[in-house]
Scaffold this motif. Structure first.
Motif, PDB file in Angstrom:
ATOM      1  N   ALA A  71      49.931  33.311  10.981  1.00 24.68           N
ATOM      2  CA  ALA A  71      49.542  34.679  10.600  1.00 24.68           C
ATOM      3  C   ALA A  71      48.587  35.308  11.612  1.00 24.68           C
ATOM      4  O   ALA A  71      48.075  36.400  11.390  1.00 24.68           O
ATOM      5  N   GLY A  72      48.330  34.604  12.713  1.00 24.91           N
ATOM      6  CA  GLY A  72      47.435  35.130  13.733  1.00 24.91           C
ATOM      7  C   GLY A  72      45.963  34.988  13.384  1.00 24.91           C
ATOM      8  O   GLY A  72      45.115  35.661  13.959  1.00 24.91           O
ATOM      9  N   LEU A  73      45.645  34.121  12.423  1.00 27.21           N
ATOM     10  CA  LEU A  73      44.262  33.876  12.008  1.00 27.21           C
ATOM     11  C   LEU A  73      43.883  32.469  12.474  1.00 27.21           C
ATOM     12  O   LEU A  73      44.088  31.506  11.769  1.00 27.21           O
ATOM     13  N   GLU A  74      43.364  32.371  13.662  1.00 27.06           N
ATOM     14  CA  GLU A  74      43.071  31.049  14.227  1.00 27.06           C
ATOM     15  C   GLU A  74      41.779  30.490  13.629  1.00 27.06           C
ATOM     16  O   GLU A  74      40.700  31.020  13.856  1.00 27.06           O
ATOM     17  N   PRO A 107      36.467  33.554  12.717  1.00 31.40           N
ATOM     18  CA  PRO A 107      35.892  34.849  13.044  1.00 31.40           C
ATOM     19  C   PRO A 107      36.953  35.962  13.105  1.00 31.40           C
ATOM     20  O   PRO A 107      38.009  35.798  13.698  1.00 31.40           O
ATOM     21  N   GLY A 108      36.634  37.037  12.427  1.00 35.29           N
ATOM     22  CA  GLY A 108      37.513  38.202  12.442  1.00 35.29           C
ATOM     23  C   GLY A 108      38.705  38.109  11.506  1.00 35.29           C
ATOM     24  O   GLY A 108      39.537  39.018  11.473  1.00 35.29           O
ATOM     25  N   ALA A 109      38.812  37.045  10.733  1.00 32.60           N
ATOM     26  CA  ALA A 109      39.961  36.891   9.835  1.00 32.60           C
ATOM     27  C   ALA A 109      39.913  37.919   8.718  1.00 32.60           C
ATOM     28  O   ALA A 109      38.860  38.198   8.150  1.00 32.60           O
ATOM     29  N   ASP A 110      41.064  38.466   8.423  1.00 33.26           N
ATOM     30  CA  ASP A 110      41.218  39.395   7.307  1.00 33.26           C
ATOM     31  C   ASP A 110      41.148  38.601   6.006  1.00 33.26           C
ATOM     32  O   ASP A 110      41.876  37.608   5.835  1.00 33.26           O
ATOM     33  N   HIS A 115      43.337  34.604   2.108  1.00 32.39           N
ATOM     34  CA  HIS A 115      43.608  34.113   0.754  1.00 32.39           C
ATOM     35  C   HIS A 115      45.107  33.908   0.535  1.00 32.39           C
ATOM     36  O   HIS A 115      45.504  32.952  -0.154  1.00 32.39           O
ATOM     37  N   GLU A 116      45.926  34.751   1.113  1.00 32.75           N
ATOM     38  CA  GLU A 116      47.371  34.565   1.021  1.00 32.75           C
ATOM     39  C   GLU A 116      47.781  33.252   1.705  1.00 32.75           C
ATOM     40  O   GLU A 116      48.575  32.482   1.174  1.00 32.75           O
ATOM     41  N   ALA A 117      47.216  32.989   2.861  1.00 31.89           N
ATOM     42  CA  ALA A 117      47.501  31.745   3.580  1.00 31.89           C
ATOM     43  C   ALA A 117      47.032  30.535   2.773  1.00 31.89           C
ATOM     44  O   ALA A 117      47.737  29.523   2.689  1.00 31.89           O
ATOM     45  N   ALA A 118      45.861  30.628   2.163  1.00 32.60           N
ATOM     46  CA  ALA A 118      45.326  29.516   1.376  1.00 32.60           C
ATOM     47  C   ALA A 118      46.216  29.210   0.169  1.00 32.60           C
ATOM     48  O   ALA A 118      46.468  28.043  -0.149  1.00 32.60           O
TER      49      ALA A 118
END
Length: 143
Positions: A71-74, A107-110, A115-118
């Motif tokens: 999702a581009g959230l590293e 850092p910078g995660a939406d 929460h959707e990823a979790a």
């Protein structure tokens, strides 16, 4: 791709007086002792539920890392604890619930995307899929 992992256990004696040893093929556990007191009382040492908790926390963390990356959230850090609930019922004992608590530094995660990823990781990790228990999640971003 098929992957097989193995573990083993040897139990000697009665339930309350006996002793067991558990091992993994990798050697991480090698004749690690366990007994009634460690499982059903508060004696020091490991037990099957603790090992399931560690496996679930590990699996969930890796799944969350993968899903966040897609999702581009590293994530920089994922710290997860799994609390396994063992309850006595009519058939003996059952694992009825697992509560996952995860704290993630990304850092910078939406927040909504995190929460959707979790939630996807909670249902999608292989250990979650094998458990016949209610799985709940408390997920939060740090800093």
């Amino acid at each position: 791709m098929t992957i097989k992992r193995t573990g083993s256990a040897v139990w000697q004696g009665s339930l309350q007086q006996g002793q067991g040893k558990t091992s993994t093929a990798s050697g991480v556990l090698s004749d690690t002792p366990y007994n009634f007191g460690q499982r059903f009382e508060e004696a020091p040492g490991t037990n099957p539920e603790e090992l399931i908790a560690a496996a679930h926390a590990s699996c969930f963390s890796m799944a969350l890392s993968m899903i966040m990356g897609e999702a581009g959230l590293e994530p920089e850090r994922i710290a997860t604890e799994a609390a396994v609930t063992l309850e006595k019922d009519d058939s003996g004992f059952s694992i009825t619930a697992v509560h996952l608590t995860t704290r993630v530094k990304s850092p910078g995660a939406d927040e909504a995307a995190f929460h959707e990823a979790a939630e996807k990781a909670k249902g999608g990790c292989p250990v979650s899929q094998v458990l016949n228990a209610e799985i709940t999640l408390d997920a939060s971003l740090e800093g």
